[in-house]
Design a protein around this motif. Structure first.
Motif, short mmCIF file in Angstrom:
data_model
loop_
_atom_site.label_atom_id
_atom_site.label_comp_id
_atom_site.label_asym_id
_atom_site.label_seq_id
_atom_site.Cartn_x
_atom_site.Cartn_y
_atom_site.Cartn_z
N GLY A 158 0.88 -1.20 0.03
CA GLY A 158 -0.08 -0.03 0.02
C GLY A 158 0.74 1.38 0.02
O GLY A 158 1.82 1.59 -0.78
N GLN A 159 0.46 2.15 1.13
CA GLN A 159 1.26 3.35 1.00
C GLN A 159 2.77 3.24 1.45
O GLN A 159 3.55 4.11 0.94
CB GLN A 159 0.72 4.32 1.79
CG GLN A 159 -0.73 4.81 1.35
CD GLN A 159 -1.24 5.98 2.44
OE1 GLN A 159 -0.76 6.20 3.57
NE2 GLN A 159 -1.73 7.10 1.58
N ASN A 160 3.04 2.19 1.94
CA ASN A 160 4.33 1.79 2.37
C ASN A 160 5.24 1.21 1.42
O ASN A 160 6.44 0.95 1.68
CB ASN A 160 4.50 1.01 3.65
CG ASN A 160 3.81 1.95 4.91
OD1 ASN A 160 3.97 3.01 4.88
ND2 ASN A 160 3.03 1.19 5.63
N LYS A 161 4.65 1.19 0.19
CA LYS A 161 5.29 0.14 -0.81
C LYS A 161 6.71 1.02 -1.50
O LYS A 161 6.46 2.19 -1.72
CB LYS A 161 4.34 0.02 -2.14
CG LYS A 161 4.77 -0.95 -2.99
CD LYS A 161 3.56 -1.42 -3.72
CE LYS A 161 3.82 -1.48 -5.26
NZ LYS A 161 2.86 -1.97 -6.30
N VAL A 162 7.83 0.28 -1.51
CA VAL A 162 8.81 0.84 -2.05
C VAL A 162 9.32 -0.13 -3.06
O VAL A 162 9.69 -1.30 -2.82
CB VAL A 162 10.00 1.07 -0.89
CG1 VAL A 162 11.10 1.62 -1.62
CG2 VAL A 162 9.61 1.98 0.12
N THR A 163 9.50 0.50 -4.10
CA THR A 163 10.16 -0.54 -5.34
C THR A 163 11.41 -0.31 -5.27
O THR A 163 11.92 0.71 -6.07
CB THR A 163 9.59 -0.15 -6.99
OG1 THR A 163 8.11 -0.39 -6.68
CG2 THR A 163 10.16 -1.01 -7.77
#
Ligand SMILES: Nc1ncnc2c1ncn2[C@@H]1O[C@H](COP(=O)(O)OP(=O)(O)O)[C@@H](O)[C@H]1O
Ligand SMILES: [Mg+2]
Length: 247
Positions: free
Chosen positions: A16-21
């Motif tokens: 979600g909002q914490n997603k880091v690619t």
């Protein structure tokens, strides 16, 4: 021979909002015996890439091939054994076992794998790193620079095909950094070892055969050796105008 290769390697942390690619479709390959440096700003995905090259962490998607083998097709236990035999890691934090002395730390991974220690070779590595007089000391009786030299000796001692180093000279003064890097390079050449090293230090990176630049999880330069005019052109090293001149 390509000893290490990635295909569309992608790592996504969080949801979600914490997603880091952290790594986005990275294509990358290293030839046997090559010494490659990975450079990029903090947070660009360097450590994530190195961890997956060494099978320390599984990607979200994409593949890593070591000597042609898809390493993430292995189950965890087989992957651990494969890693121990093929790869030597050097981290910025030295990860020495506090209760073992210098010599015991250096040969520990070899013994874990039930292999015989090549005493002559280990002795050469110890001498080359200038730690021959401290073999009986415990890690807490060494300076940071000395501990890092022990960690490098430990990575080299098992003669792995590939050395993966994450900011190995981050805690060393510049003279010691150059010495350690020269040693890594010479040993790598001598034993046909392949070295992939992350560094912030441009002077250190310049000692490598090839510099790979990474930005926001993308490999922006140097991902492939320039084995063809096409790859040089695609990376902007060779323009199509220049190419006309070479024909
Ligand atoms: N275990 C993790 N959980 C969540 N985010 C992570 C984790 N490891 C790395 N990241 C994030 O992924 C990005 C790349 O990190 P990293 O590979 O450590 O970069 P570098 O080594 O280039 O500084 C950063 O935004 C970082 O915050
Ligand atoms: Mg890092």
């Amino acid at each position: 021979m390509e000893i290490l290769k990635t295909e569309a390697l992608t790592k996504v942390y969080g949801k979600g909002q914490n997603k880091v690619t952290a790594l986005d479709q990275a294509y990358f390959s290293v030839e046997q015996g090559e010494f490659a440096a990975i450079v990029g700003t903090s947070g660009s995905g360097k450590s994530t890439l190195l961890h997956m090259l060494g099978g320390l962490d599984r990607p979200t998607s994409g593949k890593v091939f070591v000597e042609g083998k898809d390493i993430f097709s292995l189950k965890d236990e087989a992957l651990t054994i494969f890693r121990r035999r093929k790869i030597g890691f050097v981290f910025q934090s030295f990860n020495l076992v506090p209760t073992l002395n210098v010599y015991e730390n250096i040969v520990f991974p070899i013994q874990l794998d039930d292999n015989t220690v090549d005493e002559k070779f280990v002795g050469e590595v110890i001498n080359a790193l200038g730690i021959e007089n401290m073999q009986e000391r415990l890690p807490n009786q060494l300076s940071g620079g000395q501990q890092q030299r022990v960690a490098i000796a430990r990575a080299l001692a098992a003669k792995p095909a590939i050395i993966l180093a994450d900011e190995p000279t981050g805690n060393l003064d510049s003279k010691t950094s150059q010495d350690v890097l020269s040693l890594l390079k010479v040993t790598g050449q001598k034993f046909s070892q392949t070295i992939v090293m992350i560094t912030h230090n441009e002077a250190i990176a310049q000692m490598a055969d090839r510099i790979i630049r990474i930005e926001d999880g993308h490999i922006i330069k140097g991902g492939r050796p320039y084995t063809s005019l096409d790859s040089a052109e695609s990376e902007g090293i060779l323009t199509s105008d220049m190419r006309g001149l070479t024909k």
